[in-house]
Design an enzyme around this catalytic site. Structure first.
Site, PDB file in Angstrom:
ATOM      1  N   HIS A  19       0.859  -1.322   0.599  1.00  0.00           N
ATOM      2  CA  HIS A  19       0.275  -0.025   0.320  1.00  0.00           C
ATOM      3  C   HIS A  19       0.698   1.361   0.159  1.00  0.00           C
ATOM      4  O   HIS A  19       0.777   1.405   0.626  1.00  0.00           O
ATOM      5  CB  HIS A  19      -0.927  -0.375   1.715  1.00  0.00           C
ATOM      6  CG  HIS A  19      -1.855   0.858   1.067  1.00  0.00           C
ATOM      7  ND1 HIS A  19      -3.302   1.087   1.217  1.00  0.00           N
ATOM      8  CD2 HIS A  19      -2.017   1.947   1.035  1.00  0.00           C
ATOM      9  CE1 HIS A  19      -4.212   1.749   1.043  1.00  0.00           C
ATOM     10  NE2 HIS A  19      -3.149   2.716   0.632  1.00  0.00           N
ATOM     11  N   HIS A  21       1.005   4.667  -2.258  1.00  0.00           N
ATOM     12  CA  HIS A  21       0.654   6.080  -3.365  1.00  0.00           C
ATOM     13  C   HIS A  21       2.028   6.627  -3.965  1.00  0.00           C
ATOM     14  O   HIS A  21       2.669   7.003  -3.826  1.00  0.00           O
ATOM     15  CB  HIS A  21      -0.110   6.720  -2.734  1.00  0.00           C
ATOM     16  CG  HIS A  21      -1.507   6.423  -2.147  1.00  0.00           C
ATOM     17  ND1 HIS A  21      -2.412   6.332  -2.843  1.00  0.00           N
ATOM     18  CD2 HIS A  21      -2.096   5.945  -0.984  1.00  0.00           C
ATOM     19  CE1 HIS A  21      -3.312   5.950  -2.350  1.00  0.00           C
ATOM     20  NE2 HIS A  21      -3.473   5.627  -1.321  1.00  0.00           N
ATOM     21  N   ASP A  23       1.447   8.803  -5.494  1.00  0.00           N
ATOM     22  CA  ASP A  23       1.672  10.706  -5.783  1.00  0.00           C
ATOM     23  C   ASP A  23       2.060  10.942  -4.385  1.00  0.00           C
ATOM     24  O   ASP A  23       1.963  12.590  -4.102  1.00  0.00           O
ATOM     25  CB  ASP A  23       0.653  11.273  -6.167  1.00  0.00           C
ATOM     26  CG  ASP A  23      -0.774  10.495  -5.747  1.00  0.00           C
ATOM     27  OD1 ASP A  23      -0.701  10.000  -5.003  1.00  0.00           O
ATOM     28  OD2 ASP A  23      -1.879  11.470  -5.898  1.00  0.00           O
ATOM     29  N   GLY A 176     -10.455   7.511  -1.602  1.00  0.00           N
ATOM     30  CA  GLY A 176     -11.144   8.811  -1.670  1.00  0.00           C
ATOM     31  C   GLY A 176     -11.536   8.761  -0.234  1.00  0.00           C
ATOM     32  O   GLY A 176     -11.524   7.539   0.600  1.00  0.00           O
ATOM     33  N   HIS A 203      -9.963   1.307  -0.576  1.00  0.00           N
ATOM     34  CA  HIS A 203      -9.778   2.015   0.937  1.00  0.00           C
ATOM     35  C   HIS A 203     -11.012   1.559   1.779  1.00  0.00           C
ATOM     36  O   HIS A 203     -12.121   1.974   1.596  1.00  0.00           O
ATOM     37  CB  HIS A 203      -9.849   2.866   0.399  1.00  0.00           C
ATOM     38  CG  HIS A 203      -8.169   3.294   0.232  1.00  0.00           C
ATOM     39  ND1 HIS A 203      -7.310   3.164  -0.867  1.00  0.00           N
ATOM     40  CD2 HIS A 203      -7.559   3.817   0.660  1.00  0.00           C
ATOM     41  CE1 HIS A 203      -6.044   3.907  -1.106  1.00  0.00           C
ATOM     42  NE2 HIS A 203      -5.933   3.978   0.230  1.00  0.00           N
ATOM     43  N   GLU A 206     -10.789   3.238   7.235  1.00  0.00           N
ATOM     44  CA  GLU A 206      -9.976   4.120   7.816  1.00  0.00           C
ATOM     45  C   GLU A 206     -10.676   5.358   8.049  1.00  0.00           C
ATOM     46  O   GLU A 206     -10.584   5.457   9.101  1.00  0.00           O
ATOM     47  CB  GLU A 206      -9.174   4.459   6.848  1.00  0.00           C
ATOM     48  CG  GLU A 206      -7.763   5.349   6.740  1.00  0.00           C
ATOM     49  CD  GLU A 206      -7.435   6.179   5.446  1.00  0.00           C
ATOM     50  OE1 GLU A 206      -6.093   6.548   5.602  1.00  0.00           O
ATOM     51  OE2 GLU A 206      -7.171   5.669   4.650  1.00  0.00           O
ATOM     52  N   ASP A 294       1.923   3.956   2.227  1.00  0.00           N
ATOM     53  CA  ASP A 294       0.943   5.155   2.096  1.00  0.00           C
ATOM     54  C   ASP A 294       1.179   5.714   1.415  1.00  0.00           C
ATOM     55  O   ASP A 294       1.206   5.570   0.700  1.00  0.00           O
ATOM     56  CB  ASP A 294      -0.188   5.326   3.471  1.00  0.00           C
ATOM     57  CG  ASP A 294      -1.055   5.873   3.499  1.00  0.00           C
ATOM     58  OD1 ASP A 294      -1.402   5.344   2.238  1.00  0.00           O
ATOM     59  OD2 ASP A 294      -2.207   6.900   3.593  1.00  0.00           O
TER      60      ASP A 294
END
Length: 363
Positions: A19, A21, A23, A176, A203, A206, A294
Site C-alpha cells: 500500500h 501511493h 503521488d 478517496g 480503501h 480508515e 501509504d
C-alpha cells in the site's frame, strides 16, 4: 547486531510493500524540477528542503484541507508522460534502496489527464518507469490503478486494469473519502473485475467504520482491505480476553489481508499513537496484517522506518518482521509462482541470514 533489530538492520531485510501511493512519495527535488519544467506556479516554495518541511507540517497539521492540498501539488506536476515515467522510476529506485524486493504502487490515472494525456498514455508512462526501475535495480513493482470513489469513472479504470494486467498492472483499487461514498456506488466495476478474474483492493475502515469494511467485503468482494484499522471496533477486550464480533471473526477466518500504514493512520486520526495502534492486538490475534507506508513524502517515512517504529513500540524481533513480510507476499496480486519464489528464495533466506548473523541466535 543486537538482539532487537535496528533501523540499519531492517533496511537490509528483504521487504514487501502493498500500500503505497505514487503521488504520495514524490521526491521534493523532483517536484521542484517538474514545476520549473511545466510552469506549475502554485508550490508554496521552490526550495526542495523547505518543500519537504512544508509537506511534513501540512500533513501533521490536523487539518484535512491542508493534508489534501499536499496532493494537489504532487498531482499538479505529474501531468506529462515524461513526468509520470520519471516519478515511477524514482519510486522504484527509492524502494529498492530501502530493501523492498516487491511492491505494489497505486495511483489514479484519472487525476493525470488535465494536460491532454489519455488514460492509456498515463498507464503506459507509469509502467515504463517501473520497468526501468526493475531493469536497473532489480525490484519488482506492480501497478494498482485506482478509481476515485467520489467520481464516476470506476468502470473505465477497471477496464484499464484488465487491459494492462499482462503488462504490469496487477490490480484495481478505489480511494478517496469514505464517508458519503460507499464502495457499493462502484458495484458494477467490482462485478466486472470478478467476471474477468481480476484482483482488487478497497480503501475501507480508515476514515469510516465497520459498515465500510462490511460493504467492501460482503457486497463488493474485495481481496484485500486498504487500511482496515476500524476492524478493531468489532473486537472487545474484557479482562484481557479479546472477543471477536461476527465481522472481525470473518475477516480473520477468511485471512483477508489488512494493508495497515501506522504513521499515516495516526496522521488521519485512525489511530492515536504507534503504541496504541490496533496492529499490536491484531498481530497477537493472528489477523493477516501487513505493514505499509501509504504516502512516503507526506508521512516522512520509509517501510524500514515503519517497521522500526513497531519494533520500538511492541518489542518485535526478526520473527515478527518476517511474519509481516511473508503475510504481505502471500497477499500480493503477483502470480502464485512469483510469490512462492520470493518467499522461499529471497525473503526467508534473507531474514535467516540477518537473524543468525549476530553473536547468538535471536529469540
Amino acid at each position: 547486531m543486537s538482539d532487537r533489530p535496528t533501523l540499519d538492520d531492517i533496511r537490509r531485510a528483504p521487504k514487501v510493500l502493498l500500500h503505497d501511493h505514487l503521488d504520495g512519495g514524490v521526491r521534493p527535488a523532483t517536484i521542484v524540477d517538474l514545476a520549473r519544467e511545466t510552469g506549475y506556479g502554485d508550490l508554496p516554495t521552490m526550495d526542495a528542503d523547505n518543500l519537504r518541511t512544508w509537506f511534513t507540517e501540512a500533513s501533521n497539521s490536523g487539518s484535512l484541507e491542508r493534508y489534501l492540498e499536499t496532493f494537489s501539488h504532487t498531482v499538479g506536476v505529474m501531468q506529462s508522460a515524461e513526468a509520470l515515467s520519471r516519478v515511477a522510476y524514482e519510486c522504484a529506485e527509492d524502494l529498492a534502496k530501502d530493501g523492498v524486493v516487491y511492491a505494489e504502487v497505486r495511483y489514479a490515472p484519472e487525476q493525470h489527464v488535465s494536460a491532454g494525456l489519455t488514460l492509456e498514455q498515463v498507464v503506459e508512462a507509469v509502467l515504463d518507469g517501473f520497468a526501468r526501475g526493475r531493469r536497473e535495480h532489480g525490484i519488482r513493482v506492480g501497478a494498482l490503478v485506482t478509481a476515485m470513489r467520489h467520481q464516476a469513472r470506476s468502470m473505465e479504470i477497471a477496464e484499464l486494469a484488465v487491459r494492462y494486467r499482462d503488462a504490469g498492472v496487477v490490480g484495481f483499487d478505489i480511494a478517496g473519502a469514505e464517508a458519503g461514498y460507499p464502495p457499493t456506488r462502484h458495484l458494477d466495476a467490482f462485478e466486472y473485475l470478478q467476471r474477468e478474474n481480476a484482483h482488487f483492493t478497497i480503501h475501507a475502515g480508515e476514515g469510516f467504520g465497520l459498515p465500510s469494511i462490511w460493504q467492501a467485503i460482503q457486497w463488493c468482494g474485495a481481496d484485500r482491505l486498504g487500511h482496515g484499522v476500524r476492524i478493531i471496533d468489532d473486537i472487545e477486550v474484557d479482562g484481557g480476553t479479546p472477543r471477536l464480533g461476527r465481522l472481525a471473526d470473518y475477516v480473520r477466518d477468511k485471512r483477508i489481508p489488512l494493508e495497515m500504514c501506522p504513521t499515516s493512520n495516526i496522521q488521519t486520526g485512525a489511530a492515536k499513537s504507534i503504541e496504541e495502534h490496533p496492529i499490536g492486538l491484531l498481530r497477537r490475534l493472528s489477523f493477516r496484517v501487513t505493514v505499509n507506508t501509504d504516502n512516503r513524502l507526506m508521512s516522512g517515512t520509509t517501510l524500514s522506518e515503519e517497521f522500526a517504529k513497531l519494533v520500538d513500540a511492541f518489542g518485535y524481533g526478526w520473527d515478527d518482521l518476517q511474519w509481516f513480510t511473508v503475510n504481505a507476499m502471500k497477499s500480493a496480486f503477483a502470480p502464485f509462482t512469483d510469490r512462492l519464489e520470493l518467499i522461499n528464495g529471497v525473503i526467508k533466506p534473507g531474514f535467516a541470514q540477518l537473524k543468525w548473523s549476530g553473536a547468538r541466535p535471536l529469540a
